[in-house]
Design a protein around this motif. Structure first.
Motif, PDB file in Angstrom:
ATOM      1  N   GLU A  53      40.883  30.760  41.012  1.00 11.39           N
ATOM      2  CA  GLU A  53      40.514  29.599  40.190  1.00 11.39           C
ATOM      3  C   GLU A  53      39.066  29.768  39.766  1.00 11.39           C
ATOM      4  O   GLU A  53      38.287  30.480  40.413  1.00 11.39           O
ATOM      5  CB  GLU A  53      40.697  28.311  40.964  1.00 11.39           C
ATOM      6  CG  GLU A  53      40.478  27.004  40.188  1.00 11.39           C
ATOM      7  CD  GLU A  53      41.317  26.901  38.917  1.00 11.39           C
ATOM      8  OE1 GLU A  53      40.907  27.501  37.899  1.00 11.39           O
ATOM      9  OE2 GLU A  53      42.370  26.260  38.953  1.00 11.39           O
ATOM     10  N   ARG A  54      38.768  29.137  38.653  1.00 11.32           N
ATOM     11  CA  ARG A  54      37.383  29.135  38.205  1.00 11.32           C
ATOM     12  C   ARG A  54      36.738  27.881  38.755  1.00 11.32           C
ATOM     13  O   ARG A  54      37.380  26.846  38.888  1.00 11.32           O
ATOM     14  CB  ARG A  54      37.322  29.144  36.686  1.00 11.32           C
ATOM     15  CG  ARG A  54      37.835  30.435  36.038  1.00 11.32           C
ATOM     16  CD  ARG A  54      39.339  30.384  35.839  1.00 11.32           C
ATOM     17  NE  ARG A  54      39.884  31.581  35.227  1.00 11.32           N
ATOM     18  CZ  ARG A  54      39.928  31.808  33.912  1.00 11.32           C
ATOM     19  NH1 ARG A  54      39.422  30.928  33.093  1.00 11.32           N
ATOM     20  NH2 ARG A  54      40.432  32.923  33.433  1.00 11.32           N
ATOM     21  N   MET A  55      35.457  27.930  39.051  1.00 10.66           N
ATOM     22  CA  MET A  55      34.741  26.762  39.590  1.00 10.66           C
ATOM     23  C   MET A  55      34.397  25.811  38.446  1.00 10.66           C
ATOM     24  O   MET A  55      33.242  25.653  38.046  1.00 10.66           O
ATOM     25  CB  MET A  55      33.464  27.210  40.324  1.00 10.66           C
ATOM     26  CG  MET A  55      33.705  27.605  41.781  1.00 10.66           C
ATOM     27  SD  MET A  55      34.363  26.286  42.835  1.00 10.66           S
ATOM     28  CE  MET A  55      32.965  25.145  42.846  1.00 10.66           C
ATOM     29  N   ALA A 104      48.895  32.690  38.909  1.00 13.32           N
ATOM     30  CA  ALA A 104      47.725  33.370  38.340  1.00 13.32           C
ATOM     31  C   ALA A 104      47.293  32.651  37.071  1.00 13.32           C
ATOM     32  O   ALA A 104      48.049  31.878  36.471  1.00 13.32           O
ATOM     33  CB  ALA A 104      48.072  34.821  38.004  1.00 13.32           C
ATOM     34  N   GLY A 105      46.097  32.953  36.657  1.00 10.60           N
ATOM     35  CA  GLY A 105      45.623  32.517  35.348  1.00 10.60           C
ATOM     36  C   GLY A 105      45.872  33.627  34.335  1.00 10.60           C
ATOM     37  O   GLY A 105      46.414  34.679  34.677  1.00 10.60           O
ATOM     38  N   GLY A 106      45.507  33.368  33.084  1.00  9.10           N
ATOM     39  CA  GLY A 106      45.628  34.400  32.068  1.00  9.10           C
ATOM     40  C   GLY A 106      46.722  34.102  31.051  1.00  9.10           C
ATOM     41  O   GLY A 106      47.638  33.305  31.288  1.00  9.10           O
ATOM     42  N   THR A 107      46.646  34.800  29.938  1.00  4.17           N
ATOM     43  CA  THR A 107      47.587  34.524  28.838  1.00  4.17           C
ATOM     44  C   THR A 107      48.978  35.062  29.142  1.00  4.17           C
ATOM     45  O   THR A 107      49.974  34.445  28.800  1.00  4.17           O
ATOM     46  CB  THR A 107      47.081  35.182  27.537  1.00  4.17           C
ATOM     47  OG1 THR A 107      46.858  36.576  27.791  1.00  4.17           O
ATOM     48  CG2 THR A 107      45.806  34.534  27.057  1.00  4.17           C
ATOM     49  N   THR A 108      49.054  36.219  29.813  1.00  4.91           N
ATOM     50  CA  THR A 108      50.384  36.764  30.107  1.00  4.91           C
ATOM     51  C   THR A 108      51.131  35.869  31.089  1.00  4.91           C
ATOM     52  O   THR A 108      52.278  35.487  30.840  1.00  4.91           O
ATOM     53  CB  THR A 108      50.273  38.213  30.629  1.00  4.91           C
ATOM     54  OG1 THR A 108      49.345  38.936  29.814  1.00  4.91           O
ATOM     55  CG2 THR A 108      51.620  38.904  30.578  1.00  4.91           C
ATOM     56  N   GLY A 131      41.067  46.508  35.460  1.00  6.11           N
ATOM     57  CA  GLY A 131      41.803  46.713  36.699  1.00  6.11           C
ATOM     58  C   GLY A 131      41.625  45.599  37.713  1.00  6.11           C
ATOM     59  O   GLY A 131      42.129  45.708  38.841  1.00  6.11           O
ATOM     60  N   HIS A 132      40.932  44.525  37.319  1.00  7.61           N
ATOM     61  CA  HIS A 132      40.810  43.395  38.268  1.00  7.61           C
ATOM     62  C   HIS A 132      42.141  42.677  38.378  1.00  7.61           C
ATOM     63  O   HIS A 132      42.968  42.713  37.472  1.00  7.61           O
ATOM     64  CB  HIS A 132      39.688  42.429  37.860  1.00  7.61           C
ATOM     65  CG  HIS A 132      40.067  41.410  36.831  1.00  7.61           C
ATOM     66  ND1 HIS A 132      39.756  41.539  35.496  1.00  7.61           N
ATOM     67  CD2 HIS A 132      40.728  40.246  36.955  1.00  7.61           C
ATOM     68  CE1 HIS A 132      40.218  40.482  34.840  1.00  7.61           C
ATOM     69  NE2 HIS A 132      40.823  39.690  35.702  1.00  7.61           N
ATOM     70  N   THR A 133      42.311  41.995  39.513  1.00  8.20           N
ATOM     71  CA  THR A 133      43.467  41.124  39.675  1.00  8.20           C
ATOM     72  C   THR A 133      43.046  39.913  40.490  1.00  8.20           C
ATOM     73  O   THR A 133      42.066  40.009  41.250  1.00  8.20           O
ATOM     74  CB  THR A 133      44.649  41.868  40.343  1.00  8.20           C
ATOM     75  OG1 THR A 133      45.853  41.119  40.182  1.00  8.20           O
ATOM     76  CG2 THR A 133      44.369  42.161  41.809  1.00  8.20           C
ATOM     77  N   ALA A 134      43.722  38.810  40.304  1.00 13.46           N
ATOM     78  CA  ALA A 134      43.219  37.525  40.797  1.00 13.46           C
ATOM     79  C   ALA A 134      41.763  37.436  40.326  1.00 13.46           C
ATOM     80  O   ALA A 134      41.482  37.750  39.169  1.00 13.46           O
ATOM     81  CB  ALA A 134      43.387  37.400  42.303  1.00 13.46           C
ATOM     82  N   SER A 135      40.845  37.085  41.229  1.00 10.75           N
ATOM     83  CA  SER A 135      39.430  37.182  40.842  1.00 10.75           C
ATOM     84  C   SER A 135      38.732  38.206  41.718  1.00 10.75           C
ATOM     85  O   SER A 135      37.602  38.010  42.196  1.00 10.75           O
ATOM     86  CB  SER A 135      38.741  35.807  40.912  1.00 10.75           C
ATOM     87  OG  SER A 135      39.102  35.022  39.785  1.00 10.75           O
ATOM     88  N   GLU A 159      45.229  47.226  25.492  1.00 11.46           N
ATOM     89  CA  GLU A 159      43.884  47.376  26.075  1.00 11.46           C
ATOM     90  C   GLU A 159      43.935  47.615  27.580  1.00 11.46           C
ATOM     91  O   GLU A 159      42.945  47.985  28.193  1.00 11.46           O
ATOM     92  CB  GLU A 159      43.027  46.142  25.765  1.00 11.46           C
ATOM     93  CG  GLU A 159      43.342  44.899  26.570  1.00 11.46           C
ATOM     94  CD  GLU A 159      44.528  44.112  26.023  1.00 11.46           C
ATOM     95  OE1 GLU A 159      45.202  44.616  25.100  1.00 11.46           O
ATOM     96  OE2 GLU A 159      44.779  43.009  26.532  1.00 11.46           O
ATOM     97  N   LYS A 160      45.114  47.416  28.166  1.00 12.91           N
ATOM     98  CA  LYS A 160      45.250  47.601  29.621  1.00 12.91           C
ATOM     99  C   LYS A 160      45.874  48.948  29.987  1.00 12.91           C
ATOM    100  O   LYS A 160      46.045  49.270  31.159  1.00 12.91           O
ATOM    101  CB  LYS A 160      46.076  46.474  30.223  1.00 12.91           C
ATOM    102  CG  LYS A 160      45.435  45.127  29.977  1.00 12.91           C
ATOM    103  CD  LYS A 160      46.197  43.989  30.575  1.00 12.91           C
ATOM    104  CE  LYS A 160      45.521  42.682  30.223  1.00 12.91           C
ATOM    105  NZ  LYS A 160      46.248  41.517  30.775  1.00 12.91           N
ATOM    106  N   ALA A 161      46.225  49.727  28.983  1.00 13.96           N
ATOM    107  CA  ALA A 161      46.960  50.971  29.251  1.00 13.96           C
ATOM    108  C   ALA A 161      46.170  51.907  30.172  1.00 13.96           C
ATOM    109  O   ALA A 161      46.712  52.440  31.138  1.00 13.96           O
ATOM    110  CB  ALA A 161      47.296  51.660  27.932  1.00 13.96           C
TER     111      ALA A 161
HETATM  112  C1  6PG Z   1      42.073  34.644  35.747  1.00  9.82           C
HETATM  113  C2  6PG Z   1      43.247  35.425  36.235  1.00  9.82           C
HETATM  114  C3  6PG Z   1      43.063  36.874  35.952  1.00  9.82           C
HETATM  115  C4  6PG Z   1      44.073  37.195  34.884  1.00  9.82           C
HETATM  116  C5  6PG Z   1      43.858  38.563  34.305  1.00  9.82           C
HETATM  117  C6  6PG Z   1      44.860  38.844  33.180  1.00  9.82           C
HETATM  118  O1  6PG Z   1      41.718  33.638  36.356  1.00  9.82           O
HETATM  119  O2  6PG Z   1      41.598  35.026  34.663  1.00  9.82           O
HETATM  120  O3  6PG Z   1      43.715  35.121  37.414  1.00  9.82           O
HETATM  121  O4  6PG Z   1      43.231  37.717  37.066  1.00  9.82           O
HETATM  122  O5  6PG Z   1      45.380  37.109  35.439  1.00  9.82           O
HETATM  123  O6  6PG Z   1      42.542  38.611  33.800  1.00  9.82           O
HETATM  124  O7  6PG Z   1      44.689  37.883  32.167  1.00  9.82           O
HETATM  125  P1  6PG Z   1      45.404  38.105  30.720  1.00  9.82           P
HETATM  126  O8  6PG Z   1      46.882  38.084  31.000  1.00  9.82           O
HETATM  127  O9  6PG Z   1      44.919  36.928  29.910  1.00  9.82           O
HETATM  128  O10 6PG Z   1      44.940  39.426  30.191  1.00  9.82           O
END
Ligand code: 6PG
Length: 250
Positions: free
Chosen positions: A76-78, A43-47, A152-156, A205-207
């Motif tokens: 993935e982002r384009m 996955a992407g993201g900071t966590t 509440g989104h996940t992946a894209s 912020e995700k609680a």
């Molecule tokens: C992306 C991710 C997205 C990300 C969540 C959480 O491409 O941005 O795949 O689903 O995992 O938005 O991101 P954070 O951990 O940065 O809040």
């Protein structure tokens, strides 16, 4: 049959990332031991990035059988792979440049190879190659690693997206722009077919979204991560303590 859901709560982002990295390393070793390889969707993201950094460091770096790992992306982002917004770039900088996964086993989403819809079709074909599966069959990742946004989104898979109803294609390019960019994403069936899904969600912020996703009434179009309620395998949530104020992982 509903998935086996485990919720692990951590007092800090660091503890969450360390424990998630340990779980990934354990799943990788088990998959290679039992099936000869470990196929993971990142996955992407900071966590997730914090988790990759721990996988790239000792002792976990020396635990994972990298030569038998195949790396794919859940979304993935384009953008080009060198772009700061690229999930491939983030994983490469945080993990892949430090560990010996064979280049032929790093399956980047081929952004830059045509329109988003064509990239999605190409990546679906890549997944069929990786899994030696045919059209109509849904591959089963050993692990799909996901983050979750405050909406509440996940992946894209974002709220109210048409992609949430996709049941045939493995990979789609939803029409909506996210921060001005088209996305490529695995579809619900692929996420749901994984042997294990790990969702990393840290930050106060995700609680609210966490409570809606984990305990709220069924509303997957409003909270896409609820699609994991139909997962076939295990779903393990790694969350920071939602009742406590946490600053976002930085
Ligand atoms: C992306 C991710 C997205 C990300 C969540 C959480 O491409 O941005 O795949 O689903 O995992 O938005 O991101 P954070 O951990 O940065 O809040």
């Amino acid at each position: 049959m509903p998935p086996i859901v485990t919720i692990r709560v951590f007092e800090s982002c660091n503890e969450l990332a360390r424990s998630a990295a340990e779980r990934i390393a354990g799943l990788a070793a088990e998959a290679v031991d039992r099936r000869g390889r470990f196929v993971v969707a990142l996955a992407g993201g900071t966590t997730p990035r914090h988790t990759y950094e721990r996988l790239a460091a000792v002792p976990l770096r020396d635990v994972v059988p990298w030569a038998d790992v195949h790396v794919c992306w859940g979304d993935e982002r384009m953008v080009p792979p060198t772009d700061e917004a690229s999930n491939y770039r983030m994983a490469h900088e945080a993990l892949l440049k430090y560990v010996p996964v064979p280049a032929s086993q790093v399956h980047r989403v081929p952004t830059g190879c045509g329109a988003p819809e064509r990239v999605a079709r190409t990546y679906a074909a890549t997944l069929h190659d990786v899994f030696a599966s045919t059209e109509g069959n849904v591959p089963s990742f050993d692990l799909v690693l996901l983050g979750m946004g405050a909406d509440g989104h996940t992946a894209s898979l974002f709220p109210h997206s048409a992609a949430l109803d996709e049941r045939e294609q493995l990979v789609v390019a939803p029409p909506e722009l996210v921060q001005g960019v088209r996305r490529i994403t695995l579809t619900p069936p692929v996420l749901q077919h994984a042997r294990e899904v790990m969702v990393l969600a840290a930050g106060a912020e995700k609680a609210a979204a966490l409570r809606a996703v984990l305990d709220g009434p069924d509303a997957p179009h409003a909270y896409p991560a609820q699609l994991l309620r139909q997962a076939h395998g295990a779903v393990t949530w790694f969350v920071s303590h939602p009742a406590k104020e946490f600053t976002r992982c930085t």
